[in-house]
Write an enzyme that holds these catalytic residues in place. Sequence first.
Site, PDB file in Angstrom:
ATOM      1  N   GLU A   1      12.413 -16.341 -16.118  1.00 48.17           N
ATOM      2  CA  GLU A   1      11.961 -15.067 -16.111  1.00 48.17           C
ATOM      3  C   GLU A   1      11.106 -14.849 -17.279  1.00 48.17           C
ATOM      4  OE1 GLU A   1      11.846 -12.359 -14.632  1.00 48.17           O
ATOM      5  OE2 GLU A   1      11.968 -10.846 -16.065  1.00 48.17           O
TER       6      GLU A   1
ATOM      7  N   ASN B   1       0.419   0.519   5.987  1.00 44.93           N
ATOM      8  CA  ASN B   1       0.771  -0.429   4.851  1.00 44.93           C
ATOM      9  C   ASN B   1       1.718  -1.210   5.802  1.00 44.93           C
ATOM     10  OD1 ASN B   1       2.477  -1.425   2.900  1.00 44.93           O
ATOM     11  ND2 ASN B   1       4.153  -0.218   2.961  1.00 44.93           N
ATOM     12  N   GLY B   2       1.185  -2.633   5.548  1.00 44.72           N
ATOM     13  CA  GLY B   2       1.870  -3.792   6.306  1.00 44.72           C
ATOM     14  C   GLY B   2       0.698  -4.840   6.783  1.00 44.72           C
TER      15      GLY B   2
ATOM     16  N   HIS C   1      11.301 -35.163 -17.857  1.00 43.37           N
ATOM     17  CA  HIS C   1      11.191 -35.772 -16.465  1.00 43.37           C
ATOM     18  C   HIS C   1       9.821 -35.328 -15.762  1.00 43.37           C
ATOM     19  CE1 HIS C   1      15.246 -37.092 -16.228  1.00 43.37           C
ATOM     20  NE2 HIS C   1      15.812 -35.930 -16.671  1.00 43.37           N
TER      21      HIS C   1
ATOM     22  N   CYS D   1       1.046  -1.362  -0.086  1.00 45.22           N
ATOM     23  CA  CYS D   1       0.113  -0.033   0.018  1.00 45.22           C
ATOM     24  C   CYS D   1       0.839   1.226   0.105  1.00 45.22           C
ATOM     25  CB  CYS D   1      -0.815  -0.169   1.300  1.00 45.22           C
ATOM     26  SG  CYS D   1      -1.974  -1.387   1.583  1.00 45.22           S
TER      27      CYS D   1
ATOM     28  N   GLU E   1       2.435 -12.809 -15.544  1.00 46.58           N
ATOM     29  CA  GLU E   1       2.244 -11.519 -14.581  1.00 46.58           C
ATOM     30  C   GLU E   1       1.343 -10.540 -15.404  1.00 46.58           C
ATOM     31  OE1 GLU E   1       6.497  -9.757 -14.006  1.00 46.58           O
ATOM     32  OE2 GLU E   1       4.935  -9.443 -12.388  1.00 46.58           O
TER      33      GLU E   1
ATOM     34  N   LYS F   1       3.969  -3.260  -7.023  1.00 48.60           N
ATOM     35  CA  LYS F   1       5.539  -2.987  -7.559  1.00 48.60           C
ATOM     36  C   LYS F   1       6.300  -3.519  -6.198  1.00 48.60           C
ATOM     37  CE  LYS F   1       8.757  -1.507 -10.557  1.00 48.60           C
ATOM     38  NZ  LYS F   1       9.065  -2.860 -11.280  1.00 48.60           N
TER      39      LYS F   1
ATOM     40  N   LYS G   1       7.273 -13.167 -16.561  1.00 49.38           N
ATOM     41  CA  LYS G   1       6.829 -11.701 -17.058  1.00 49.38           C
ATOM     42  C   LYS G   1       5.524 -12.130 -18.043  1.00 49.38           C
ATOM     43  CE  LYS G   1       8.659  -9.583 -15.859  1.00 49.38           C
ATOM     44  NZ  LYS G   1       9.833  -9.163 -15.113  1.00 49.38           N
TER      45      LYS G   1
ATOM     46  N   ARG H   1       2.301   0.717  -5.825  1.00 50.81           N
ATOM     47  CA  ARG H   1       2.426   0.026  -4.863  1.00 50.81           C
ATOM     48  C   ARG H   1       1.150  -1.012  -4.569  1.00 50.81           C
ATOM     49  NH1 ARG H   1       5.348   1.071  -0.039  1.00 50.81           N
ATOM     50  NH2 ARG H   1       7.204   1.925  -0.706  1.00 50.81           N
TER      51      ARG H   1
ATOM     52  N   TRP I   1      -3.288  -2.251  -1.576  1.00 44.58           N
ATOM     53  CA  TRP I   1      -3.099  -3.590  -2.163  1.00 44.58           C
ATOM     54  C   TRP I   1      -3.592  -4.545  -1.141  1.00 44.58           C
ATOM     55  CZ3 TRP I   1      -0.585  -8.046  -0.826  1.00 44.58           C
ATOM     56  CH2 TRP I   1      -0.561  -9.185  -1.759  1.00 44.58           C
TER      57      TRP I   1
HETATM   58  C1  F6R Z   1       8.260  -9.063 -11.691  1.00 46.65           C
HETATM   59  C2  F6R Z   1       8.711  -8.401 -10.671  1.00 46.65           C
HETATM   60  C3  F6R Z   1       8.744  -9.453  -9.254  1.00 46.65           C
HETATM   61  C4  F6R Z   1       9.985  -8.602  -8.331  1.00 46.65           C
HETATM   62  C5  F6R Z   1      10.095  -8.960  -6.897  1.00 46.65           C
HETATM   63  C6  F6R Z   1      11.170  -8.298  -6.351  1.00 46.65           C
HETATM   64  O1  F6R Z   1       8.129  -8.631 -12.627  1.00 46.65           O
HETATM   65  O2  F6R Z   1       9.059  -7.271 -10.726  1.00 46.65           O
HETATM   66  O3  F6R Z   1       8.979 -10.499  -9.279  1.00 46.65           O
HETATM   67  O4  F6R Z   1      11.226  -8.774  -8.900  1.00 46.65           O
HETATM   68  O5  F6R Z   1       8.825  -8.486  -6.436  1.00 46.65           O
HETATM   69  O6  F6R Z   1      11.060  -6.957  -5.876  1.00 46.65           O
HETATM   70  P1  F6R Z   1      12.324  -6.009  -5.625  1.00 46.65           P
HETATM   71  O7  F6R Z   1      13.335  -6.379  -6.963  1.00 46.65           O
HETATM   72  O8  F6R Z   1      11.655  -4.737  -5.653  1.00 46.65           O
HETATM   73  O9  F6R Z   1      12.922  -6.660  -4.542  1.00 46.65           O
END
Ligand code: F6R
Length: 604
Positions: free
Chosen positions: A476, A98-99, A499, A2, A483, A599, A480, A27, A74
């Site tokens: 990755e 937040n938390g 496997h 948040c 998500e 984020k 990507k 956030r 969030w």
């Molecule tokens: C995916 C993504 C997340 C972050 C993860 C860690 O695209 O962005 O998987 O990589 O939440 O976030 P940070 O790097 O801010 O610790």
Amino acid sequence: MCGIVGVLGNHEVAPLIVEALKRLEYRGYDSAGIATVNRGRLDRRRAVGKLVNLSDLLVHEPLAGKSGIGHTRWATHGAATTVNAHPHRSGPVAVVHNGIIENFRELREEVTAAGLTPESQTDTETVALVLRMFMDRGLSPVDAARETLTRLHGAFALCFLFDGEEDLMIAARKGSPLAIGHGEGEMFVGSDAIALAPMTDRITYLEEGDWAVITRAGAQIYDAAGRLANRAETRIQIDATRIEKGGYKHFMAKEIAEQPVVIADALKHYVQDGAPNLPAEVDFTGVDRLTLVACGTASYACLVAKYWFEQIAGLPCEVDIASEFRYREPPLSDRSWALFVSQSGETADTLAALRYASGKVAKVVSVVNVPTSSIARESDLALPILAGVEVGVASTKAFTCQLTVLALLALKAALDRGRLAPADLAAHLGALAALPGLMNHTLGLSGDIAALASDLAKAQDILFLGRGSMYPLALEGALKLKEISYIHAEGYASGELKHGPIALIDAQVPVIVLAPRDALFEKTVSNMQEVMARHGKVLLISDAQGVAEAGKGCWKTLTLPACDSAFAPILYSVPAQLLAYHTAIAKGTDVDQPRNLAKSVTVE
Ligand code: F6R
């Protein structure tokens, strides 16, 4: 998670708060709200969905006042509804949070026994109710807040506003970041300095356990033991204009396109006179092991780096996801280093893992994008990745900049450990220096990738395969894609396919193979043949030689420029990102703010 804002201003604060919330929307964005005190009266507006819904509501039902708090949510406890949206209010107090308040059930029972009735399903509302309970017993807002804070377990950043108090905000930090901003006769609170950037560059970061009584004249900060604390005011440099889309449709598109520039910047910063240019403390002599810890995309950067540290520097290396690390209680040696990788520098699990490692290893190093973040501040040494502000929830340029800095660290480790001849160092640095140009060329394939994506968008499941350091890139690529397009995708080491996952292959499941023409290429091609023998639709991403040798029979191919195999994961990130981006566009999803995500993940 948040986002929190608070303003004691000289003008109407609602527009300022909404503007600051826009900068915090990364956030969380499932609901938003603000509360103000106007002529002594506390009032609030809340709306479900994106911030724009709150802005619309404020047009019809404006909220006056020069003191206010705001929140973008969030959801953790309770669905995204108006009643669960912050600010939460009970009687004279409003709070944004937040938390997670871990003991909220016990507190809820206590306030209910005291005759107060919760309206929402949130943990946060309990905080307002507890504070009100203390005020009902005759405590002043400040004393009631002090008392309330001692009762809360868990992680929180909180900001309180009070009915009848035009010149008072109380803020507290435990486990979740919070910054205080200083203006001319105005004071601000924000989850991060970016939110406050248009209002002030004078920032004081609250430390763990701190709480602050804020008036327009300034902030009195108390530490966890209740002693008056002296926390430094710093001037931060945040170019507010950089948080714009700059003509792109989405932040993600802009951030993908920026990669040649930011990687060139990082290389310029960290390479000088033909050698890695890292702070003197980066000396791997005598270091016998490296533990790399991160979450999500950042953890995949660590997995790629493991190949570099082990192959180039011969340094044993383990990678952990942060949410598991400390609970596994791994033994750590005082001859090892622990390295934490985080774009935001605020990820709760990564921060907790760092605290677990502190004191147990010789050095705690972080690789972060936000140099003022908690992870940076709590490390022995923080290395910025210099990606610039990343707004799109799906990490792109931060990933490739993390890889770039990690590659240079691996080269430095190899030098310190006597593993790298001058000619090999020059070759590696030359390969890194070539990347921005090769990435530019690859960005030019965006149209071809968009055409492929319109087919991928019809799939229900997609597999990504890679071998060696392309295996983490397969993970990755899958992350990507899932998500932002919401298509189920998995990454596998190509050798693992038979496997188990090969059972998934049929004519409907696209299999994306990331395979530069390197020493492992033929082995990957064998795995690809196994897929095609079962009518799997293979998209081969390789260079011209790889496509010429193995493209026949593939469903589609994509030809990248040839590059040095060691650092190919940096270049091959670009098509993986563009595939996710264009597939999401074809599906019409919200690219920059995909559902359920945020984020900065500041809860466990
Ligand atoms: C995916 C993504 C997340 C972050 C993860 C860690 O695209 O962005 O998987 O990589 O939440 O976030 P940070 O790097 O801010 O610790």
